[in-house]
Write a protein that holds these residues in place. Structure first.
Motif, PDB file in Angstrom:
ATOM      1  N   MET A  85      10.441  -6.267   5.932  1.00 35.59           N
ATOM      2  CA  MET A  85       9.728  -6.138   4.663  1.00 35.59           C
ATOM      3  C   MET A  85       8.265  -6.547   4.798  1.00 35.59           C
ATOM      4  N   TRP A  86       8.000  -7.656   5.490  1.00 35.06           N
ATOM      5  CA  TRP A  86       6.617  -8.130   5.594  1.00 35.06           C
ATOM      6  C   TRP A  86       5.757  -7.214   6.455  1.00 35.06           C
ATOM      7  N   ILE A  87       6.344  -6.643   7.501  1.00 35.72           N
ATOM      8  CA  ILE A  87       5.589  -5.679   8.315  1.00 35.72           C
ATOM      9  C   ILE A  87       5.219  -4.469   7.469  1.00 35.72           C
ATOM     10  N   LEU A  88       6.201  -3.952   6.717  1.00 35.89           N
ATOM     11  CA  LEU A  88       5.921  -2.802   5.855  1.00 35.89           C
ATOM     12  C   LEU A  88       5.019  -3.181   4.692  1.00 35.89           C
ATOM     13  N   TRP A  89       5.065  -4.445   4.268  1.00 37.55           N
ATOM     14  CA  TRP A  89       4.151  -4.927   3.236  1.00 37.55           C
ATOM     15  C   TRP A  89       2.705  -4.751   3.685  1.00 37.55           C
ATOM     16  N   PHE A  90       2.434  -5.175   4.922  1.00 37.82           N
ATOM     17  CA  PHE A  90       1.078  -4.992   5.449  1.00 37.82           C
ATOM     18  C   PHE A  90       0.771  -3.507   5.644  1.00 37.82           C
ATOM     19  N   GLY A  91       1.805  -2.714   5.980  1.00 38.83           N
ATOM     20  CA  GLY A  91       1.595  -1.280   6.132  1.00 38.83           C
ATOM     21  C   GLY A  91       1.158  -0.615   4.835  1.00 38.83           C
ATOM     22  N   VAL A  92       1.864  -0.915   3.725  1.00 34.48           N
ATOM     23  CA  VAL A  92       1.483  -0.299   2.447  1.00 34.48           C
ATOM     24  C   VAL A  92       0.160  -0.871   1.945  1.00 34.48           C
ATOM     25  N   LEU A  93      -0.132  -2.137   2.309  1.00 33.74           N
ATOM     26  CA  LEU A  93      -1.432  -2.705   1.969  1.00 33.74           C
ATOM     27  C   LEU A  93      -2.557  -1.894   2.610  1.00 33.74           C
ATOM     28  N   PHE A  94      -2.430  -1.616   3.923  1.00 32.88           N
ATOM     29  CA  PHE A  94      -3.453  -0.832   4.620  1.00 32.88           C
ATOM     30  C   PHE A  94      -3.519   0.592   4.084  1.00 32.88           C
ATOM     31  N   CYS A  95      -2.350   1.168   3.794  1.00 29.57           N
ATOM     32  CA  CYS A  95      -2.319   2.540   3.283  1.00 29.57           C
ATOM     33  C   CYS A  95      -3.006   2.611   1.921  1.00 29.57           C
ATOM     34  N   SER A  96      -2.684   1.665   1.043  1.00 29.26           N
ATOM     35  CA  SER A  96      -3.276   1.669  -0.291  1.00 29.26           C
ATOM     36  C   SER A  96      -4.767   1.376  -0.248  1.00 29.26           C
ATOM     37  N   SER A  97      -5.167   0.469   0.637  1.00 28.87           N
ATOM     38  CA  SER A  97      -6.594   0.161   0.727  1.00 28.87           C
ATOM     39  C   SER A  97      -7.382   1.360   1.230  1.00 28.87           C
ATOM     40  N   SER A  98      -6.813   2.114   2.179  1.00 32.26           N
ATOM     41  CA  SER A  98      -7.511   3.307   2.661  1.00 32.26           C
ATOM     42  C   SER A  98      -7.624   4.351   1.556  1.00 32.26           C
ATOM     43  N   TYR A  99      -6.571   4.444   0.721  1.00 36.39           N
ATOM     44  CA  TYR A  99      -6.602   5.394  -0.395  1.00 36.39           C
ATOM     45  C   TYR A  99      -7.664   5.009  -1.420  1.00 36.39           C
ATOM     46  N   THR A 100      -7.654   3.737  -1.825  1.00 37.09           N
ATOM     47  CA  THR A 100      -8.582   3.307  -2.870  1.00 37.09           C
ATOM     48  C   THR A 100     -10.004   3.101  -2.355  1.00 37.09           C
ATOM     49  N   MET A 101     -10.182   3.120  -1.039  1.00 36.76           N
ATOM     50  CA  MET A 101     -11.543   3.119  -0.500  1.00 36.76           C
ATOM     51  C   MET A 101     -12.237   4.457  -0.726  1.00 36.76           C
ATOM     52  N   SER A 102     -11.439   5.518  -0.865  1.00 37.36           N
ATOM     53  CA  SER A 102     -12.027   6.856  -0.881  1.00 37.36           C
ATOM     54  C   SER A 102     -11.790   7.612  -2.185  1.00 37.36           C
ATOM     55  N   VAL A 103     -10.532   7.693  -2.656  1.00 40.35           N
ATOM     56  CA  VAL A 103     -10.198   8.585  -3.755  1.00 40.35           C
ATOM     57  C   VAL A 103     -10.891   8.230  -5.076  1.00 40.35           C
ATOM     58  N   PRO A 104     -10.994   6.940  -5.489  1.00 41.78           N
ATOM     59  CA  PRO A 104     -11.667   6.668  -6.766  1.00 41.78           C
ATOM     60  C   PRO A 104     -13.141   7.082  -6.804  1.00 41.78           C
ATOM     61  N   PHE A 105     -13.743   7.254  -5.629  1.00 46.45           N
ATOM     62  CA  PHE A 105     -15.162   7.594  -5.584  1.00 46.45           C
ATOM     63  C   PHE A 105     -15.408   9.085  -5.439  1.00 46.45           C
ATOM     64  N   LEU A 106     -14.344   9.880  -5.442  1.00 49.63           N
ATOM     65  CA  LEU A 106     -14.519  11.326  -5.318  1.00 49.63           C
ATOM     66  C   LEU A 106     -15.343  11.933  -6.462  1.00 49.63           C
ATOM     67  N   PRO A 107     -15.212  11.448  -7.726  1.00 47.16           N
ATOM     68  CA  PRO A 107     -16.078  12.013  -8.772  1.00 47.16           C
ATOM     69  C   PRO A 107     -17.571  11.843  -8.474  1.00 47.16           C
ATOM     70  N   LEU A 108     -17.945  10.676  -7.914  1.00 54.86           N
ATOM     71  CA  LEU A 108     -19.350  10.477  -7.539  1.00 54.86           C
ATOM     72  C   LEU A 108     -19.717  11.334  -6.333  1.00 54.86           C
ATOM     73  N   PHE A 109     -18.764  11.556  -5.441  1.00 48.44           N
ATOM     74  CA  PHE A 109     -18.986  12.395  -4.265  1.00 48.44           C
ATOM     75  C   PHE A 109     -19.286  13.841  -4.679  1.00 48.44           C
TER      76      PHE A 109
END
Length: 406
Positions: A8-32
């Protein structure tokens, strides 16, 4: 540490990295979109199209990926999704037109599935008495990534530009995938389960069972409604923050900070809601979260200052954090273990379908009535969903008492 906790903890860090990569890019697409030459008069509509394009394809593909997870193993689906997403995020950095961005976003929806496959693994290995807590922790991991992503994305966009932030997002999801490859293993039970569910005889039976399962279908419909209402705001929220602060300059950083507050609220609240669900009843906590989240987001209609907008978003995030883990827990409780991968595929499809409709409706409403009324519409939909769950649950309890007395 117990094996299921380690996984669970390994996958916890996995979804953390996955979500951070998503929210690093997708919320800023309107400005892009401004960089791609979209005029301000039509950016709301284009933002809705860009957001919805991925969800349209994802809604169709999610049940297929869930079926393949049951057949070939959930770990393989996590790795497939992670490697594919790394390539997709990198491609966003090179698009030159709005239609190219839509095309890449459709590829994004086609290859997705990292988080639901990870959730499915955790649901399969966690003890029943720890199911609510473990899925709440996984949701908290997703929310943690939601904090880190906008903050780092906003800083990177401010320092180096949006295009380079997409490349960094690609490396982050790649790191998450490597962690799964190195440390996550599926047990023998998972393998035999996948083999069993992959037979031709069982495939039509399981999907027929899913559509006859009223509890599962109710949760899927609820996910569609919740995601639709939340994503009505999503394409417009970054632009709204820019207006509240008085201009586009520094909007990426301001949006990153405000959006991260929902993630902070999720970290604090998700495990708490999971434990409360185990003690007080999952349906009761679900009703509270839906009704309170809807009431609070409606208050944004009256907000004209950025600091107050941020506070309301944080409180909204505290109640939103309880919805996803509780619904996931109820889905797990209402489906057979051999259907686990497909059940999470269906929940993902429901989420994607609602997330596809929401930006389109929000973009059109944004042109017609403005974002303040969209906050009101979102709140009314969520509060009504909470009331409907409460009425349905009371009706079921009355029927059960009558049947017991008879």
């Amino acid at each position: 540490m117990e094996p299921w906790k380690r996984t669970m903890w390994i996958l916890w860090f996995g979804v953390l990295f996955c979500s951070s990569s998503y929210t690093m890019s997708v919320p800023f697409l309107p400005l892009f979109l401004f960089d791609l030459g979209v005029p301000e008069s039509s950016v709301n509509l284009w933002a809705g199209i860009v957001h919805s394009s991925a969800f349209l394809v994802g809604a169709v593909m999610a049940p297929l990926w869930g079926m393949l997870a049951d057949k070939y193993g959930k770990r393989k689906m996590v790795i497939r999704a992670g490697l594919s997403l790394a390539i997709i995020y990198a491609l966003i950095a090179f698009v030159q037109t709005p239609w190219q961005l839509v095309g890449v976003r459709m590829l994004h929806g086609f290859v997705g599935g990292f988080v639901p496959a990870s959730m499915s693994i955790v649901a399969s290995v966690a003890p029943k008495e720890k199911l609510g807590w473990s899925l709440g922790m996984m949701q908290a991991g997703t929310m943690t990534g939601g904090i880190l992503g906008p903050l780092f994305g906003g800083l990177l966009a401010e320092a180096f530009g949006l295009r380079r932030s997409f490349v960094v997002a690609a490396f982050i999801i790649l790191a998450a995938t490597v962690a799964v490859i190195v440390w996550v293993r599926e047990g023998k039970a998972d393998t035999s389960e996948g083999a069993a569910t992959g037979t031709k005889k069982e495939k039509p039976i399981t999907y027929r069972m899913a559509f006859r399962n009223r509890a599962l279908m109710s949760m899927l419909l609820l996910l569609v409604i919740v995601q639709l209402s939340i994503n009505m705001i999503q394409p417009l929220i970054t632009l709204h923050i820019a207006k509240l602060q008085g201009g586009l300059q520094g909007a990426e950083l301001s949006a990153g900070f405000v959006l991260s507050l929902i993630g902070i609220a999720g970290i604090l609240a998700s495990p708490v809601w999971g434990r409360l669900g185990e003690k007080k009843g999952f349906y009761r906590i679900l009703v509270v979260c839906l009704f309170c989240a809807g009431s609070i987001i409606s208050m944004q209609f009256f907000v004209q200052q950025l600091w107050l907008f941020a506070i309301v978003q944080f409180v909204f995030g505290l109640f939103m954090a309880g919805i996803a883990p509780i619904v996931n827990t109820l889905v797990v409780q209402s489906t057979d273990e051999q259907f686990r991968g497909r059940s999470f595929g269906l929940t993902t499809s429901a989420n994607q379908f609602g997330a596809m409709l929401g930006p389109l409706i929000g973009g059109l409403l944004g042109l017609a009535v403005g974002i303040h009324w969209i906050f009101v519409a979102t709140g009314m939909i969520m509060a009504a969903a909470g009331v409907s769950v409460w009425i349905k649950r009371r009706h079921e309890m009355v029927k059960t008492k009558i049947a017991y007395r008879a």
